[in-house]
Write an enzyme that holds these catalytic residues in place. Structure first.
Site, PDB file in Angstrom:
ATOM      1  N   GLU A 170      23.068  28.615 -37.415  1.00 22.59           N
ATOM      2  CA  GLU A 170      24.448  28.367 -37.885  1.00 22.59           C
ATOM      3  C   GLU A 170      24.491  27.215 -38.884  1.00 22.59           C
ATOM      4  OE1 GLU A 170      26.767  27.945 -34.250  1.00 22.59           O
ATOM      5  OE2 GLU A 170      27.081  30.091 -34.167  1.00 22.59           O
ATOM      6  N   GLU A 362      23.808  36.682 -32.422  1.00 20.76           N
ATOM      7  CA  GLU A 362      24.606  36.122 -31.316  1.00 20.76           C
ATOM      8  C   GLU A 362      25.927  36.853 -31.238  1.00 20.76           C
ATOM      9  OE1 GLU A 362      25.390  31.891 -31.018  1.00 20.76           O
ATOM     10  OE2 GLU A 362      23.400  31.431 -31.811  1.00 20.76           O
TER      11      GLU A 362
HETATM   12  C1  BGP Z   1      26.792  29.134 -31.115  1.00 18.25           C
HETATM   13  C2  BGP Z   1      25.471  28.447 -30.912  1.00 18.25           C
HETATM   14  C3  BGP Z   1      24.815  28.656 -29.608  1.00 18.25           C
HETATM   15  C4  BGP Z   1      25.722  28.985 -28.475  1.00 18.25           C
HETATM   16  C5  BGP Z   1      26.933  29.794 -28.809  1.00 18.25           C
HETATM   17  C6  BGP Z   1      27.996  29.832 -27.740  1.00 18.25           C
HETATM   18  O1  BGP Z   1      27.636  28.323 -31.861  1.00 18.25           O
HETATM   19  O2  BGP Z   1      24.539  28.849 -31.900  1.00 18.25           O
HETATM   20  O3  BGP Z   1      23.888  27.631 -29.389  1.00 18.25           O
HETATM   21  O4  BGP Z   1      25.793  28.092 -27.470  1.00 18.25           O
HETATM   22  O5  BGP Z   1      27.554  29.385 -29.996  1.00 18.25           O
HETATM   23  O6  BGP Z   1      28.697  28.641 -27.751  1.00 18.25           O
HETATM   24  P1  BGP Z   1      29.008  27.815 -26.444  1.00 18.25           P
HETATM   25  O7  BGP Z   1      27.706  27.556 -25.800  1.00 18.25           O
HETATM   26  O8  BGP Z   1      29.665  26.598 -26.907  1.00 18.25           O
HETATM   27  O9  BGP Z   1      29.884  28.687 -25.621  1.00 18.25           O
END
Ligand code: BGP
Length: 467
Positions: A170, A362
């Protein structure tokens, strides 16, 4: 309607959110090890016991058991990151830490044992702490050299074990979370726009250098960029809102644009001019940027709205980018607005713009899960809400494939429960596999299959036909 043959089905994690073992086998501290309460919370210089990331889900010691479970679901690909501070504990050493390298050798071997292809993020919000404190992270051009040294080392070491690489997780989130994303120690409110965009530029140069170095080491490597995607819709049909959307979008697309086109787009040059942002960019760096990526990957969780009239609209909690709430969409327990069709829209937008293969690395629903006793007497979670979320999104991926979009694969976020990046909680669960660990530090770390585990297994088995 269907998914392409050889579609890469799988799941994704990041080292700092699951491995634990933060001081084992010579590992140095990374920025996440000293961030006890998530990115919004206070930071301390010393690791503290209440930092869930220090133990994670103990993947470091249990990866064999976990990969076996992924294999049982039929994973073709497993996305994880290499913790930079396991390989170079401080980040600026010349020589790597052999024990760290060995860990990932074993991990990748374990994947291959089941025919699972690793997809590796080189930097996933886990800059070595020393680089943040000593150099102020990516503000400093020296970071390019440290990163090149690190990637050269891991590319060489795993050249026959890893084919798919992502340069920065990201990468666009640095504008919103400079410490988490860019290891920038200077507090956000003290950073000038010039400093911030200079840091972005250093990451671009590092990323393009990685593409160049990687292809020289193994021409078969597929090296991609990774951006946080979040479609922006106009809150009203007012043309001013449409322009506001375009401008917000530009700041997002800018990152993939540079990675795919190898130059800075005109709209960013204009933005720099109008905001007195002057970057140091050498001719040599302009040349390096021409080493463009093989594919574009992204995370997708939600969409947002934008309006030119700031008196309208309510700010959503959002992911890292924030934004105006869409009054028509439902949201997750954490206020992330659920929009499966936005995924088809994003896929089409990227593909129309770049004509490059796309990888959804993701996507998923963070939810509070309740453990119950299943029919077989084992603990489980009846997570129909997660199945519904993933099914609705995958149906839109199938639509995009039908639209002619080239999609390489799909890895759900947090295929096994792990620590949240934004809140450092474990109660925000994404997995097909439940991990018995709670935010107060209790729990056996046992793994249990959720209902979605069996559902996803079937989806993979039928290449999406059973959706
Ligand atoms: C993205 C990241 C991840 C992940 C995901 C979910 O922004 O790349 O590392 O964690 O989001 O977010 P969160 O863990 O805050 O729910």
């Amino acid at each position: 309607m269907g998914f392409p043959e050889n579609f890469l089905w799988g799941g994704a994690v990041a080292a700092n959110q699951c491995e634990g073992a933060y001081q084992e086998a010579g590992k140095g501290l990374c920025i996440q090890d000293v961030t006890p309460h998530g990115i919004v919370g206070p930071r301390t210089k010393e690791p503290t016991e209440d930092n869930m990331k220090l133990v994670g889900i103990d993947f470091y010691h249990r990866y064999k058991e976990d990969i076996k479970l992924f294999a049982e679901m039929g994973f073709k690909v497993f996305r994880t990151s290499i913790a930079w501070s396991r390989i170079f504990p401080n980040g600026d050493e010349e020589m790597p830490n052999e024990a760290g390298l060995k860990f990932y050798d074993d991990l990748f071997d374990e994947c291959h044992k089941y025919g699972i292809e690793p997809l590796v993020t080189l930097s996933h919000y886990e800059t070595p702490l020393h680089l943040a404190e000593e150099y102020d992270g990516w503000i400093n051009p020296k970071m390019i050299g440290f990163y090149k040294n690190y990637v050269t080392c891991v590319f060489r070491r795993y050249k026959d074990k890893v084919k798919y690489w992502l340069t920065f997780n990201e990468i666009n989130s640095i504008l919103h979370e400079p410490f988490l994303s860019g290891g920038i120690n200077t507090p956000k409110d003290k950073l000038s726009q010039t400093q911030l965009f200079q840091a972005v530029h250093h990451e671009f140069v590092a990323s393009a250098s990685a593409v160049k170095i990687g292809h020289a080491i193994n021409p078969d490597f597929k090296i991609g960029c990774m951006v946080l995607s979040m479609p922006v819709y106009p809150l009203t049909p007012n043309p001013d809102d449409v322009i506001a959307v375009m401008e917000k979008d530009h700041m997002n697309m800018f990152f993939a644009d540079v990675h795919v086109r190898g130059t800075y787009p005109g709209y960013v040059k204009r933005y720099f001019k109008e905001h007195d942002i002057e970057l140091m960019i050498t001719e040599e760096e302009r040349e390096i940027l021409k080493n463009t990526v093989d594919f574009v990957s992204f995370s997708y969780y939600m969409s947002i709205c934008e309006t030119a009239d700031k008196s309208l609209g309510v700010q959503g909690k959002g992911n890292l980018l924030g934004g105006v709430r869409n009054p028509l969409l439902k949201e997750s327990e954490w206020g992330w607005q659920i929009d499966p069709k936005g995924l088809r829209y994003v896929l089409n937008t990227f593909y129309d713009r770049y004509q490059k293969p796309l990888f959804i690395v993701e996507n998923g629903l963070g939810a509070v899960d309740k453990l119950v006793t299943g029919n077989d007497g084992n603990p489980t979670v009846e997570d129909d809400y997660r199945i519904e979320y993933l099914r609705d999104h995958l149906l839109q991926v199938a639509e995009a494939v039908e639209d002619g979009v080239e999609v390489m694969g799909y890895t759900t976020w947090g295929c096994i429960d792990l620590v949240s990046a934004s809140t450092a909680e474990l109660k925000k669960r994404y997995g097909f596999i439940y991990v018995d660990r709670n935010d107060d530090g209790t729990g056996t770390l046992e793994r249990y299959k959720k209902k979605s585990f069996y559902w996803y297994k079937k989806v993979i088995e039928t290449n999406g036909e059973s959706l």
